[in-house]
Enzyme design. Sequence first.
Site, mmCIF file in Angstrom:
data_model
loop_
_atom_site.group_PDB
_atom_site.id
_atom_site.type_symbol
_atom_site.label_atom_id
_atom_site.label_comp_id
_atom_site.label_asym_id
_atom_site.label_seq_id
_atom_site.Cartn_x
_atom_site.Cartn_y
_atom_site.Cartn_z
ATOM 1 N N HIS A 123 -2.834 4.318 1.676
ATOM 2 C CA HIS A 123 -3.274 3.593 2.879
ATOM 3 C C HIS A 123 -4.275 4.381 3.710
ATOM 4 O O HIS A 123 -4.498 4.056 4.873
ATOM 5 C CB HIS A 123 -2.056 3.198 3.729
ATOM 6 C CG HIS A 123 -1.144 2.246 3.039
ATOM 7 N ND1 HIS A 123 0.172 2.057 3.408
ATOM 8 C CD2 HIS A 123 -1.357 1.413 1.990
ATOM 9 C CE1 HIS A 123 0.722 1.149 2.613
ATOM 10 N NE2 HIS A 123 -0.180 0.743 1.738
ATOM 11 N N CYS A 155 -21.349 3.897 14.759
ATOM 12 C CA CYS A 155 -22.299 4.397 13.760
ATOM 13 C C CYS A 155 -23.599 3.661 14.090
ATOM 14 O O CYS A 155 -23.632 2.855 15.016
ATOM 15 C CB CYS A 155 -21.735 3.996 12.387
ATOM 16 S SG CYS A 155 -22.808 4.385 11.037
HETATM 17 C C1 BV8 Z 1 -3.515 -5.860 0.010
HETATM 18 C C2 BV8 Z 1 -2.103 0.602 8.346
HETATM 19 C C3 BV8 Z 1 -4.963 -7.409 -1.147
HETATM 20 C C4 BV8 Z 1 -2.241 2.050 8.014
HETATM 21 C C5 BV8 Z 1 -0.414 -0.571 7.059
HETATM 22 C C6 BV8 Z 1 2.438 -9.441 -1.971
HETATM 23 C C7 BV8 Z 1 3.574 -10.007 -1.425
HETATM 24 C C8 BV8 Z 1 3.699 -10.158 -0.043
HETATM 25 C C9 BV8 Z 1 2.655 -9.738 0.812
HETATM 26 C C10 BV8 Z 1 1.550 -9.179 0.271
HETATM 27 C C11 BV8 Z 1 1.430 -9.026 -1.119
HETATM 28 N N1 BV8 Z 1 0.225 -8.430 -1.349
HETATM 29 C C12 BV8 Z 1 -0.410 -8.216 -0.164
HETATM 30 C C13 BV8 Z 1 0.390 -8.680 0.851
HETATM 31 C C14 BV8 Z 1 0.074 -8.631 2.271
HETATM 32 C C15 BV8 Z 1 0.455 -7.266 2.883
HETATM 33 C C16 BV8 Z 1 1.947 -7.037 2.856
HETATM 34 O O1 BV8 Z 1 2.456 -6.367 1.981
HETATM 35 N N2 BV8 Z 1 2.639 -7.545 3.859
HETATM 36 C C17 BV8 Z 1 4.061 -7.314 3.969
HETATM 37 C C18 BV8 Z 1 4.398 -6.825 5.383
HETATM 38 C C19 BV8 Z 1 4.775 -8.613 3.632
HETATM 39 N N3 BV8 Z 1 -0.222 -6.204 2.180
HETATM 40 C C20 BV8 Z 1 -1.505 -5.932 2.459
HETATM 41 O O2 BV8 Z 1 -2.167 -6.571 3.263
HETATM 42 C C21 BV8 Z 1 -2.131 -4.757 1.721
HETATM 43 N N4 BV8 Z 1 -3.408 -5.177 1.177
HETATM 44 O O3 BV8 Z 1 -2.583 -6.072 -0.688
HETATM 45 O O4 BV8 Z 1 -4.816 -6.323 -0.238
HETATM 46 C C22 BV8 Z 1 -4.587 -8.653 -0.383
HETATM 47 C C23 BV8 Z 1 -5.289 -8.971 0.761
HETATM 48 C C24 BV8 Z 1 -4.951 -10.153 1.445
HETATM 49 C C25 BV8 Z 1 -3.895 -10.964 1.032
HETATM 50 C C26 BV8 Z 1 -3.169 -10.611 -0.122
HETATM 51 C C27 BV8 Z 1 -3.526 -9.467 -0.824
HETATM 52 C C28 BV8 Z 1 -2.388 -3.614 2.689
HETATM 53 C C29 BV8 Z 1 -1.097 -2.899 2.992
HETATM 54 C C30 BV8 Z 1 -1.361 -1.701 3.944
HETATM 55 C C31 BV8 Z 1 -1.190 -2.150 5.347
HETATM 56 N N5 BV8 Z 1 -1.351 -1.017 6.274
HETATM 57 N N6 BV8 Z 1 -0.698 0.220 8.118
HETATM 58 C C32 BV8 Z 1 -1.609 2.828 9.146
HETATM 59 O O5 BV8 Z 1 -2.125 2.744 10.282
HETATM 60 O O6 BV8 Z 1 -0.598 3.496 8.890
HETATM 61 S S1 BV8 Z 1 1.193 -1.032 6.811
HETATM 62 C C33 BV8 Z 1 2.329 0.142 7.287
HETATM 63 O O7 BV8 Z 1 3.490 -0.134 6.456
HETATM 64 C C34 BV8 Z 1 1.989 1.602 7.015
HETATM 65 O O8 BV8 Z 1 0.807 1.794 6.296
HETATM 66 C C35 BV8 Z 1 3.166 2.078 6.166
HETATM 67 O O9 BV8 Z 1 2.745 3.057 5.321
HETATM 68 C C36 BV8 Z 1 3.550 0.831 5.450
HETATM 69 C C37 BV8 Z 1 4.928 0.856 4.806
HETATM 70 O O10 BV8 Z 1 5.902 1.152 5.798
HETATM 71 P P1 BV8 Z 1 6.991 2.265 5.436
HETATM 72 O O11 BV8 Z 1 6.288 3.515 5.101
HETATM 73 O O12 BV8 Z 1 7.953 1.727 4.434
HETATM 74 O O13 BV8 Z 1 7.686 2.491 6.833
HETATM 75 P P2 BV8 Z 1 8.891 1.656 7.479
HETATM 76 O O14 BV8 Z 1 8.942 2.024 8.916
HETATM 77 O O15 BV8 Z 1 8.787 0.221 7.092
HETATM 78 O O16 BV8 Z 1 10.199 2.234 6.750
HETATM 79 C C38 BV8 Z 1 10.593 3.578 6.981
HETATM 80 C C39 BV8 Z 1 11.858 3.813 6.178
HETATM 81 O O17 BV8 Z 1 12.215 5.187 6.339
HETATM 82 C C40 BV8 Z 1 13.036 2.987 6.634
HETATM 83 O O18 BV8 Z 1 13.634 2.384 5.509
HETATM 84 C C41 BV8 Z 1 13.990 4.022 7.256
HETATM 85 O O19 BV8 Z 1 15.351 3.699 7.001
HETATM 86 C C42 BV8 Z 1 13.623 5.267 6.514
HETATM 87 N N7 BV8 Z 1 13.882 6.526 7.214
HETATM 88 C C43 BV8 Z 1 13.906 6.767 8.545
HETATM 89 N N8 BV8 Z 1 14.158 8.090 8.745
HETATM 90 C C44 BV8 Z 1 14.275 8.665 7.522
HETATM 91 C C45 BV8 Z 1 14.090 7.682 6.543
HETATM 92 N N9 BV8 Z 1 14.142 7.952 5.216
HETATM 93 C C46 BV8 Z 1 14.378 9.217 4.844
HETATM 94 N N10 BV8 Z 1 14.551 10.227 5.730
HETATM 95 C C47 BV8 Z 1 14.513 9.990 7.072
HETATM 96 N N11 BV8 Z 1 14.702 11.003 7.939
#
Ligand code: BV8
Length: 246
Positions: A123, A155
Amino acid sequence: MLKTQEKMLMNLYDTFMTAKRLVVMTGAGVSAESGIATFRGDQDSYWSRFDPYQLASAEGFIEAPQRVWDWYQWRRSQVGAAQPNAAHYGLAELAQSVPLFLITQNVDGLHHRAGSQQVCELHGRLMMNRCFNPSCGYREDAIDFSAPLITCPRCQSAYLRPDVVWFGESLSASSIQQSEAATTECDVFVSIGTSAQVYPAAGFAQIAAASGAQLIEINPEATALTSQVDWVIAEPAGKVFEGLRS
Ligand code: BV8
């Protein structure tokens, strides 16, 4: 009699050391013990406080570039003040001993700062800027994030934006190709600190499972992946790697 925790750590260590091709994919949870907020889950998480499509999409940036810039500048100040934790360092050390392909969804750069040489940053990179105009290609290091920006940097041809992948934007073809190849060939796939909700990243575990790999999840909470893994370690990642390193 070895305590359960010790036995778990020994089994995990053995699994790592005997893996022929180990793939680890990390999410925001791996940086939680470094003090960086995650995206989903508790009340301090980003998406419980902000609308992701306002802050992490091109449409949100076009609508209000200053709001998006302020959020990323604030995140940069958080990351700039943070240190890698035992999980980042443990993964960097592990790669010295076994063939490890490290994929991260995180943009905080902490794996690199902990010494990981090869990191597939799906990402993008928080500490880089690029021109909003995709045909321009200009990039620069984000250097001054001690205070909110007065005006969004530009830019010649457009606003600068953080060099990250927003919702609705495609990941780089090379990141996807490398990650798919590694997960197709791996025998052990470890998901650490991700809620497994964002695609295509969340799909790599399915590819590994379909290829017959052993799936392990390190996460204190259940996720969308939990029911599909062979082994859940419901502990914070930093604590697990502290145990492995001790
Ligand atoms: C794309 C910006 C083509 C960067 C982010 C297929 C099915 C469904 C939807 C889609 C699909 N394909 C595409 C989509 C749409 C979308 C998507 O997936 N939506 C989801 C929400 C349904 N995906 C996209 O748009 C992607 N692009 O596929 O392009 C396309 C285009 C258009 C339409 C279709 C396809 C782009 C995805 C990237 C988005 N960018 N952020 C930034 O500023 O950071 S998303 C954001 O979520 C971050 O990037 C992050 O990396 C990402 C994932 O989150 P996690 O890392 O899992 O974090 P989260 O908080 O959710 O979970 C943390 C976990 O840690 C928890 O479980 C917690 O319990 C645990 N935890 C906490 N403490 C600890 C721990 N674990 C261990 N130790 C600890 N101490």
